[in-house]
Design a protein around this motif. Structure first.
Motif, short mmCIF file in Angstrom:
data_model
loop_
_atom_site.label_atom_id
_atom_site.label_comp_id
_atom_site.label_asym_id
_atom_site.label_seq_id
_atom_site.Cartn_x
_atom_site.Cartn_y
_atom_site.Cartn_z
N ILE A 164 41.90 42.73 18.02
CA ILE A 164 42.63 41.52 17.64
C ILE A 164 43.94 41.45 18.41
O ILE A 164 44.33 40.39 18.90
CB ILE A 164 42.88 41.48 16.12
N GLN A 165 44.61 42.58 18.55
CA GLN A 165 45.89 42.63 19.26
C GLN A 165 45.71 42.31 20.74
O GLN A 165 46.51 41.57 21.32
CB GLN A 165 46.55 44.01 19.10
N GLU A 166 44.68 42.86 21.36
CA GLU A 166 44.42 42.60 22.77
C GLU A 166 44.13 41.12 23.00
O GLU A 166 44.62 40.52 23.95
CB GLU A 166 43.24 43.44 23.28
N LEU A 167 43.36 40.54 22.12
CA LEU A 167 43.01 39.13 22.25
C LEU A 167 44.25 38.26 22.05
O LEU A 167 44.49 37.33 22.83
CB LEU A 167 41.92 38.77 21.23
N ALA A 168 45.06 38.58 21.05
CA ALA A 168 46.27 37.81 20.78
C ALA A 168 47.28 37.93 21.92
O ALA A 168 48.00 36.97 22.22
CB ALA A 168 46.91 38.26 19.46
N GLY A 169 47.32 39.08 22.58
CA GLY A 169 48.29 39.30 23.65
C GLY A 169 47.82 38.85 25.03
O GLY A 169 48.56 38.97 26.00
N CYS A 170 46.63 38.32 25.11
CA CYS A 170 46.08 37.91 26.41
C CYS A 170 46.54 36.50 26.76
O CYS A 170 46.14 35.53 26.11
CB CYS A 170 44.56 37.98 26.39
N GLY B 77 36.63 33.66 22.51
CA GLY B 77 37.67 34.48 23.12
C GLY B 77 37.21 35.91 23.37
O GLY B 77 37.48 36.47 24.43
N GLU B 78 36.52 36.50 22.40
CA GLU B 78 36.03 37.86 22.57
C GLU B 78 35.02 37.94 23.72
O GLU B 78 35.04 38.89 24.51
CB GLU B 78 35.36 38.35 21.28
N ILE B 79 34.16 36.92 23.82
CA ILE B 79 33.16 36.92 24.89
C ILE B 79 33.82 36.74 26.25
O ILE B 79 33.50 37.46 27.20
CB ILE B 79 32.09 35.83 24.63
N ALA B 80 34.75 35.80 26.34
CA ALA B 80 35.45 35.59 27.62
C ALA B 80 36.21 36.85 28.02
O ALA B 80 36.17 37.26 29.19
CB ALA B 80 36.41 34.40 27.49
N TYR B 81 36.89 37.48 27.09
CA TYR B 81 37.62 38.71 27.36
C TYR B 81 36.66 39.78 27.88
O TYR B 81 36.95 40.50 28.83
CB TYR B 81 38.32 39.18 26.08
N TYR B 82 35.50 39.88 27.24
CA TYR B 82 34.49 40.85 27.65
C TYR B 82 34.11 40.68 29.12
O TYR B 82 34.01 41.66 29.86
CB TYR B 82 33.24 40.72 26.76
N PHE B 83 33.93 39.45 29.56
CA PHE B 83 33.51 39.22 30.94
C PHE B 83 34.63 39.48 31.96
O PHE B 83 34.34 39.81 33.10
CB PHE B 83 32.93 37.81 31.12
N TYR B 84 35.87 39.35 31.54
CA TYR B 84 36.98 39.61 32.47
C TYR B 84 37.47 41.05 32.41
O TYR B 84 37.94 41.59 33.40
CB TYR B 84 38.13 38.64 32.22
N LYS B 85 37.38 41.68 31.23
CA LYS B 85 37.92 43.03 31.07
C LYS B 85 36.83 44.08 30.78
O LYS B 85 37.13 45.25 30.62
CB LYS B 85 38.95 43.06 29.92
#
Length: 184
Positions: free
Chosen positions: A78-84, A64-72
């Motif tokens: 933790i909050q950003e990941l949980a709220g995505c 999740g952190e890696i995928a978020y990194y590539f999109y954002k």
């Protein structure tokens, strides 16, 4: 961008991956680039995205952190990941993209014949790499010489090692020197 020439240094993501995993990232990147060239003769290097994905994975960031990194373009809290709301889709898309790229090259390195076989966990990949000569030279591990002041049995060497690794964030070689009170 990460440079793979022997006279150039690694990018910050690669340096972090090397520090966290204990793997010689430059050597690994060179080997994976050779495999990529075998699959895709027109390609002589890994792409920036492949390198970043590999280094973030070696640094043990979650899918999740890696995928978020590539999109954002940042590692999430933790909050950003949980709220995505889109994170599961992003993970699925990135995993599909990397299965024909980095995952394919890692499987080749590990001699995993069946291309449909799932990639092992990154923890297991790192252990494999370490056992197969990709570990950083162990002699570069910092040594700390400690004078044992605690009474015998209060803390074991293994417990002390784990505390140092966890709290200081580095792997150290612990050399205990047990001296008698009269010799101090």
């Amino acid at each position: 961008m990460c440079h793979l020439n022997k006279d150039e240094s690694l990018c910050p993501e690669c340096l972090e991956a090397q520090k966290k995993s204990g793997i010689d990232v430059k050597r690994l990147l060179l080997q994976l680039a050779q495999f990529k060239h075998e699959y895709y003769p027109q390609s002589h290097e890994l792409s920036d995205k492949e390198i970043k994905y590999l280094c973030l994975s070696l640094s043990r960031y979650s899918k999740g952190e890696i995928a978020y990194y590539f999109y954002k373009h940042k590692i999430p809290t933790i909050q950003e990941l949980a709220g995505c709301e889109d994170i599961e889709r992003w993970i699925k898309n990135l995993n599909a993209e990397m299965s024909n790229r980095i995952h394919k090259y890692i499987k080749r390195l590990m001699n995993l014949i069946n291309e449909n076989q799932r990639l092992p966990s990154w923890k297991n990949i790192i252990m494999f790499l370490d056992k197969n000569g990709y570990g950083i030279n162990k002699s570069s591990t910092p040594e700390i010489k400690l004078l044992r002041l605690l009474p015998e049995g209060e803390i074991s060497v293994d417990q002390l090692y784990q505390l140092m690794k966890k709290n200081v964030g580095i792997t150290v070689k612990i050399i205990l020197s047990i001296e008698h009170e009269g010799n101090m």
